[in-house]
Scaffold this active site. Structure first.
Site, short mmCIF file in Angstrom:
data_model
loop_
_atom_site.label_atom_id
_atom_site.label_comp_id
_atom_site.label_asym_id
_atom_site.label_seq_id
_atom_site.Cartn_x
_atom_site.Cartn_y
_atom_site.Cartn_z
N CYS A 93 -8.15 -4.90 -2.98
CA CYS A 93 -6.88 -3.84 -3.67
C CYS A 93 -6.51 -4.34 -4.94
O CYS A 93 -7.26 -4.17 -6.00
CB CYS A 93 -6.04 -3.45 -2.49
N ARG A 129 -2.28 9.85 -2.57
CA ARG A 129 -2.59 8.35 -2.13
C ARG A 129 -3.47 8.17 -1.09
O ARG A 129 -3.80 9.15 -0.20
CB ARG A 129 -1.21 7.90 -1.61
N HIS A 193 -8.30 -3.59 3.40
CA HIS A 193 -7.39 -4.83 3.68
C HIS A 193 -7.82 -4.72 5.30
O HIS A 193 -8.63 -4.22 5.88
CB HIS A 193 -5.94 -4.09 3.64
N1 GLN Z 1 -0.68 -1.19 -6.68
C1 GLN Z 1 -1.66 -0.81 -6.29
C2 GLN Z 1 -2.04 0.73 -5.95
O1 GLN Z 1 -1.31 1.39 -5.26
C3 GLN Z 1 -2.40 -1.76 -5.57
C4 GLN Z 1 -2.09 -1.52 -3.94
C5 GLN Z 1 -2.68 -2.39 -2.85
O2 GLN Z 1 -2.98 -3.82 -3.52
N2 GLN Z 1 -2.37 -2.23 -1.58
O3 GLN Z 1 -3.13 1.26 -6.11
#
Ligand code: GLN
Length: 242
Positions: A93, A129, A193
């Site tokens: 990520c 998102r 993740h």
């Molecule tokens: N800040 C980044 C995003 O929201 C990464 C988030 C994450 O590592 N889950 O895209």
């Protein structure tokens, strides 16, 4: 045989159980009599990245990415040297995003990436998102299989010329996207993740093989019992792909 892992910024870049990936690598090595040494690297710590066989960088929210990116960029030469010497990379990520050109957050602030790959990431608005369970299909080092995980990112990653996988359910690199992550012969970068490796032992073994092959010539690993892991995976796949 031995592998040495460098776990970058382990107190900062560790979202949704990313550290579980390290536990899985250790356990799967141990079961096969492979020595697995895990070293951590914090901001400002002097480490020669090329001393290691596997570089692991987990995910972080915008705040943590902002805290580590300048330290990461100072290590660019050392990371590139390691990459040129076939070190394996596992990036999750926020870590994935930082190996591209840049990450632009929701307020328009730009966090520079290492610029190793062409892709870049810009944050979506709140309504777009990418959150939830995800299932993908990959062909990794000659084998095709399905992978399950969990994603939660605002970042929309574009211009990925070599994705890790095709999305079966979920979003991946962009909202309602077709592809997930980035992968070449040594680097696996993904939004998954979950953590990734406990749910997907075949990915774990591919990563171990990649790491071993920096210093040894190994074609395959001794098989171990993955009944429980596979059952957990199948439950998720059934739920997601029904
Ligand atoms: N800040 C980044 C995003 O929201 C990464 C988030 C994450 O590592 N889950 O895209």
């Amino acid at each position: 045989m031995k592998i040495k892992i460098i776990w970058m910024y382990h107190t900062l870049m560790d979202l949704y159980g990313d550290k579980g990936n390290i536990e899985v690598l250790k356990t799967r090595c141990q079961k096969r009599g492979i020595d697995c040494i895990v070293d951590t690297c914090a901001i400002g710590e002097d480490k020669n990245i090329d001393d290691y066989d596997l570089f692991f960088l987990g995910g972080g929210a915008d705040k943590e990415q902002n805290m580590i990116f300048s330290d990461l960029i100072q290590r660019k030469e050392s990371i590139l040297e390691a990459m040129n010497h076939n070190t394996a990379f596992l990036l999750i990520c926020g870590g994935y995003q930082l190996f591209g050109q840049y990450y632009k957050d929701q307020d328009g602030n730009i966090v520079d990436g290492l610029g190793f790959f062409d892709y870049y990431t810009e944050s979506s608005d709140r309504d777009h998102r990418c959150i939830g369970d995800i299932a993908v299909e990959t062909t990794m080092d000659g084998d095709t299989f399905q992978v399950v995980g969990f994603e939660n990112h605002g970042g929309q990653t574009k211009d990925v010329n070599q994705p890790f996988a095709r999305v079966l359910k979920g979003h991946g690199n962009i909202y309602k996207g077709e592809y997930e992550g980035f992968m070449n012969d040594t680097v696996l970068a993904t939004y998954m993740h979950g953590p990734l490796l406990p749910k997907n032992p075949m990915v774990a073994d591919k990563i171990i093989l990649r790491a071993l092959n920096k210093r040894h010539k190994v074609d395959s690993l001794e098989s171990i019992n993955d009944d429980l892991e596979n059952k957990a995976r199948e439950v998720m796949l059934k739920r997601l792909l029904k």
